[in-house]
Write a protein that holds these residues in place. Structure first.
Motif, PDB file in Angstrom:
ATOM      1  N   UNK A  67       0.821  -1.207   0.000  1.00 58.41           N
ATOM      2  CA  UNK A  67       0.000   0.000   0.000  1.00 58.41           C
ATOM      3  C   UNK A  67       0.857   1.261   0.000  1.00 58.41           C
ATOM      4  N   UNK A  68       1.814   1.337   0.909  1.00 60.75           N
ATOM      5  CA  UNK A  68       2.613   2.560   1.028  1.00 60.75           C
ATOM      6  C   UNK A  68       3.494   2.781  -0.199  1.00 60.75           C
ATOM      7  N   UNK A  69       4.253   1.778  -0.679  1.00 61.05           N
ATOM      8  CA  UNK A  69       5.046   2.009  -1.895  1.00 61.05           C
ATOM      9  C   UNK A  69       4.194   2.318  -3.118  1.00 61.05           C
ATOM     10  N   UNK A  70       3.046   1.641  -3.273  1.00 67.57           N
ATOM     11  CA  UNK A  70       2.185   1.868  -4.439  1.00 67.57           C
ATOM     12  C   UNK A  70       1.615   3.279  -4.461  1.00 67.57           C
ATOM     13  N   UNK A  71       1.534   3.916  -3.294  1.00 71.80           N
ATOM     14  CA  UNK A  71       1.032   5.297  -3.217  1.00 71.80           C
ATOM     15  C   UNK A  71       2.151   6.319  -3.388  1.00 71.80           C
ATOM     16  N   UNK A  72       3.371   5.853  -3.689  1.00 69.93           N
ATOM     17  CA  UNK A  72       4.498   6.762  -3.837  1.00 69.93           C
ATOM     18  C   UNK A  72       4.976   7.327  -2.520  1.00 69.93           C
ATOM     19  N   UNK A  73       4.775   6.559  -1.448  1.00 65.81           N
ATOM     20  CA  UNK A  73       5.125   7.012  -0.113  1.00 65.81           C
ATOM     21  C   UNK A  73       6.202   6.118   0.491  1.00 65.81           C
ATOM     22  N   UNK A  74       6.801   6.594   1.561  1.00 71.01           N
ATOM     23  CA  UNK A  74       7.797   5.819   2.303  1.00 71.01           C
ATOM     24  C   UNK A  74       7.502   5.951   3.791  1.00 71.01           C
ATOM     25  N   UNK A  75       7.825   4.916   4.536  1.00 69.27           N
ATOM     26  CA  UNK A  75       7.557   4.927   5.967  1.00 69.27           C
ATOM     27  C   UNK A  75       8.522   5.857   6.701  1.00 69.27           C
TER      28      UNK A  75
END
Length: 201
Positions: free
Chosen positions: A162-170
């Motif tokens: 979910x997070x990588x697919x949204x172009x985000x990083x933890x």
């Protein structure tokens, strides 16, 4: 009586849906510790400290300030040197944590100091307790229904898809909000918000 669970949108989440939310700065009672929450003495003593102070502040606020509020659900920030300790291996002995109880913004440092002093004799970790503002910002969150030990696949999906697919990083620490009272709720019906702070990748 003010119930912030109803008033603050980020205390709501839906099972099977991962939402990107912005969490406003909030004030919390906080206590740090480490180890398996099922066996660590520090975890039990933290609960024995947080709740007496929280209820002392609730009753003080109702009587002296004319503002009553519902004591909020327990929350926890969790982290480990190896993220797999949460998702695949679930090695609780490696966990570190900060336990939190949200407080209204009208509770001052002076009020907090008074409550802490009033319960000091029966609150084993009162000297380590603090009242701080926590500004979590942008997060991804979902609702998990079921035993805590079944969270692993949900967290893996959040972290790895979910997070990588949204172009985000933890960024920041894994956050859990315990909407159910584990002492009175069957494990299959436990409701827990799982939250992860994020930034643009």
């Amino acid at each position: 009586m003010t119930d912030f669970k109803r008033e603050i949108a980020t205390y709501k989440a839906r099972e099977g849906r991962f939402d990107v939310v912005t969490v406003a700065p909030l004030r919390f009672l906080m206590l740090d510790g480490e180890g398996d929450p099922n066996t660590a003495v520090g975890y039990r003593e933290s609960l024995e400290t947080l709740y007496p102070v929280a209820y002392k502040l609730k009753f003080f606020s109702k009587k002296e300030l004319g503002r009553d509020f519902t004591v909020m659900p327990l929350e926890g920030l969790w982290w480990a040197d190896d993220p797999a300790a949460f998702t695949s291996r679930r090695d609780k002995s490696l966990w570190r944590w900060t336990l939190l109880l949200m407080m209204p913004d009208w509770i001052s440092a002076e009020h907090f100091d008074g409550a802490r002093a009033a319960v000091a004799a029966k609150a084993p970790r009162v000297d380590a307790l603090r009242l701080e503002t926590f500004d979590e910002g942008r997060c991804v969150q979902t609702l998990h229904v079921g035993p805590y030990d079944d969270e692993g696949p949900v967290l893996a999906e959040m972290h790895e898809r979910v997070i990588p697919d949204a172009g985000l990083a933890m960024t920041g620490k894994h956050h859990e909000i315990y909407l159910s009272d584990a002492r009175r709720t069957a494990p299959a019906k436990l409701r827990t918000i799982l939250r992860q702070p994020v930034r643009e990748a």
